[in-house]
Design a protein around this motif. Structure first.
Motif, PDB file in Angstrom:
ATOM      1  N   ARG A 226       0.809  -1.230   0.000  1.00  0.00           N
ATOM      2  CA  ARG A 226       0.000   0.000   0.000  1.00  0.00           C
ATOM      3  C   ARG A 226       0.834   1.268   0.000  1.00  0.00           C
ATOM      4  O   ARG A 226       0.454   2.265  -0.583  1.00  0.00           O
ATOM      5  CB  ARG A 226      -0.930   0.031   1.215  1.00  0.00           C
ATOM      6  CG  ARG A 226      -2.057  -0.934   1.101  1.00  0.00           C
ATOM      7  CD  ARG A 226      -2.939  -0.846   2.325  1.00  0.00           C
ATOM      8  NE  ARG A 226      -3.849  -1.964   2.328  1.00  0.00           N
ATOM      9  CZ  ARG A 226      -5.129  -1.850   2.583  1.00  0.00           C
ATOM     10  NH1 ARG A 226      -5.634  -0.692   2.886  1.00  0.00           N
ATOM     11  NH2 ARG A 226      -5.896  -2.908   2.565  1.00  0.00           N
ATOM     12  N   ARG A 227       1.971   1.254   0.691  1.00  0.00           N
ATOM     13  CA  ARG A 227       2.833   2.441   0.710  1.00  0.00           C
ATOM     14  C   ARG A 227       3.665   2.554  -0.559  1.00  0.00           C
ATOM     15  O   ARG A 227       4.363   3.534  -0.765  1.00  0.00           O
ATOM     16  CB  ARG A 227       3.748   2.405   1.924  1.00  0.00           C
ATOM     17  CG  ARG A 227       2.971   2.549   3.217  1.00  0.00           C
ATOM     18  CD  ARG A 227       3.852   2.657   4.423  1.00  0.00           C
ATOM     19  NE  ARG A 227       5.190   2.104   4.193  1.00  0.00           N
ATOM     20  CZ  ARG A 227       5.987   1.661   5.136  1.00  0.00           C
ATOM     21  NH1 ARG A 227       5.603   1.696   6.380  1.00  0.00           N
ATOM     22  NH2 ARG A 227       7.175   1.187   4.861  1.00  0.00           N
ATOM     23  N   ALA A 228       3.628   1.521  -1.393  1.00  0.00           N
ATOM     24  CA  ALA A 228       4.363   1.464  -2.669  1.00  0.00           C
ATOM     25  C   ALA A 228       5.867   1.510  -2.460  1.00  0.00           C
ATOM     26  O   ALA A 228       6.600   1.995  -3.314  1.00  0.00           O
ATOM     27  CB  ALA A 228       3.898   2.554  -3.620  1.00  0.00           C
TER      28      ALA A 228
ATOM     29  N   SER B 212       3.444   6.666  -7.915  1.00  0.00           N
ATOM     30  CA  SER B 212       3.226   8.013  -7.392  1.00  0.00           C
ATOM     31  C   SER B 212       1.782   8.244  -6.971  1.00  0.00           C
ATOM     32  O   SER B 212       1.515   9.066  -6.106  1.00  0.00           O
ATOM     33  CB  SER B 212       3.624   9.042  -8.451  1.00  0.00           C
ATOM     34  OG  SER B 212       2.849   8.857  -9.613  1.00  0.00           O
ATOM     35  N   ASP B 213       0.827   7.518  -7.580  1.00  0.00           N
ATOM     36  CA  ASP B 213      -0.578   7.779  -7.298  1.00  0.00           C
ATOM     37  C   ASP B 213      -1.397   6.505  -7.511  1.00  0.00           C
ATOM     38  O   ASP B 213      -1.487   6.000  -8.627  1.00  0.00           O
ATOM     39  CB  ASP B 213      -1.084   8.889  -8.233  1.00  0.00           C
ATOM     40  CG  ASP B 213      -2.518   9.277  -7.964  1.00  0.00           C
ATOM     41  OD1 ASP B 213      -3.076   8.871  -6.932  1.00  0.00           O
ATOM     42  OD2 ASP B 213      -3.082  10.010  -8.791  1.00  0.00           O
TER      43      ASP B 213
ATOM     44  N   VAL C 190      -3.874   3.516 -10.841  1.00  0.00           N
ATOM     45  CA  VAL C 190      -3.418   2.135 -10.971  1.00  0.00           C
ATOM     46  C   VAL C 190      -4.565   1.239 -11.415  1.00  0.00           C
ATOM     47  O   VAL C 190      -5.653   1.281 -10.850  1.00  0.00           O
ATOM     48  CB  VAL C 190      -2.833   1.624  -9.634  1.00  0.00           C
ATOM     49  CG1 VAL C 190      -2.500   0.154  -9.721  1.00  0.00           C
ATOM     50  CG2 VAL C 190      -1.619   2.438  -9.263  1.00  0.00           C
ATOM     51  N   THR C 191      -4.289   0.437 -12.428  1.00  0.00           N
ATOM     52  CA  THR C 191      -5.246  -0.570 -12.881  1.00  0.00           C
ATOM     53  C   THR C 191      -4.469  -1.853 -13.167  1.00  0.00           C
ATOM     54  O   THR C 191      -3.311  -1.785 -13.591  1.00  0.00           O
ATOM     55  CB  THR C 191      -5.980  -0.145 -14.171  1.00  0.00           C
ATOM     56  OG1 THR C 191      -5.007   0.109 -15.192  1.00  0.00           O
ATOM     57  CG2 THR C 191      -6.818   1.089 -13.944  1.00  0.00           C
TER      58      THR C 191
ATOM     59  N   GLU D 257      13.782   0.098 -11.708  1.00  0.00           N
ATOM     60  CA  GLU D 257      14.816   1.134 -11.739  1.00  0.00           C
ATOM     61  C   GLU D 257      14.286   2.512 -11.366  1.00  0.00           C
ATOM     62  O   GLU D 257      15.036   3.469 -11.326  1.00  0.00           O
ATOM     63  CB  GLU D 257      15.450   1.196 -13.129  1.00  0.00           C
ATOM     64  CG  GLU D 257      16.285  -0.006 -13.457  1.00  0.00           C
ATOM     65  CD  GLU D 257      17.480  -0.160 -12.530  1.00  0.00           C
ATOM     66  OE1 GLU D 257      18.083   0.856 -12.146  1.00  0.00           O
ATOM     67  OE2 GLU D 257      17.803  -1.299 -12.183  1.00  0.00           O
ATOM     68  N   GLY D 258      12.977   2.623 -11.130  1.00  0.00           N
ATOM     69  CA  GLY D 258      12.420   3.894 -10.685  1.00  0.00           C
ATOM     70  C   GLY D 258      11.720   4.704 -11.756  1.00  0.00           C
ATOM     71  O   GLY D 258      11.362   5.849 -11.529  1.00  0.00           O
ATOM     72  N   ILE D 259      11.508   4.126 -12.920  1.00  0.00           N
ATOM     73  CA  ILE D 259      10.809   4.832 -13.995  1.00  0.00           C
ATOM     74  C   ILE D 259       9.398   4.291 -14.049  1.00  0.00           C
ATOM     75  O   ILE D 259       9.170   3.131 -14.388  1.00  0.00           O
ATOM     76  CB  ILE D 259      11.517   4.626 -15.345  1.00  0.00           C
ATOM     77  CG1 ILE D 259      12.964   5.098 -15.242  1.00  0.00           C
ATOM     78  CG2 ILE D 259      10.762   5.347 -16.449  1.00  0.00           C
ATOM     79  CD1 ILE D 259      13.831   4.686 -16.397  1.00  0.00           C
ATOM     80  N   GLU D 260       8.443   5.132 -13.693  1.00  0.00           N
ATOM     81  CA  GLU D 260       7.051   4.710 -13.670  1.00  0.00           C
ATOM     82  C   GLU D 260       6.469   4.848 -15.073  1.00  0.00           C
ATOM     83  O   GLU D 260       6.537   5.914 -15.671  1.00  0.00           O
ATOM     84  CB  GLU D 260       6.272   5.581 -12.691  1.00  0.00           C
ATOM     85  CG  GLU D 260       4.883   5.076 -12.417  1.00  0.00           C
ATOM     86  CD  GLU D 260       4.211   5.885 -11.329  1.00  0.00           C
ATOM     87  OE1 GLU D 260       2.986   5.936 -11.362  1.00  0.00           O
ATOM     88  OE2 GLU D 260       4.897   6.461 -10.470  1.00  0.00           O
TER      89      GLU D 260
END
Length: 80
Positions: free
Chosen positions: A13-15, A42-43, A47-48, A62-65
């Motif tokens: 939940r906190r991602a 980030s949000d 999310v789906t 790697e941190g790229i959403e």
């Protein structure tokens, strides 16, 4: 080979934690990654459930959403 089958990705939940579950012909395997700073998402509003290719998963690790142009975190202000 995990690339030829399905990978199931779970994010808390906190991602801040991600677990990847897959079958390797002898049993289930579980990978886990916990971030020291930042978040995988980030949000949660956007999310789906969806299918993602291996490249998309590597980008998230790697941190790229996907669909977002900025990084998930910024370094300290005094860092060079």
């Amino acid at each position: 080979d995990p690339l030829s089958g399905h990978l199931f990705v779970f994010i808390n939940r906190r991602a801040t934690q991600m677990k990847v579950l897959y079958w390797d012909r002898t049993g289930f395997c579980l990978w886990a990654k916990r971030l020291e700073q930042g978040r995988f998402l980030s949000d949660w509003q956007n999310v789906t459930p969806r299918e993602m290719d291996w490249t998309g998963l590597k980008m998230m690790l790697e941190g790229i959403e996907p669909g977002r142009l900025s990084k998930r975190y910024k370094g300290p202000k005094n860092a060079q």
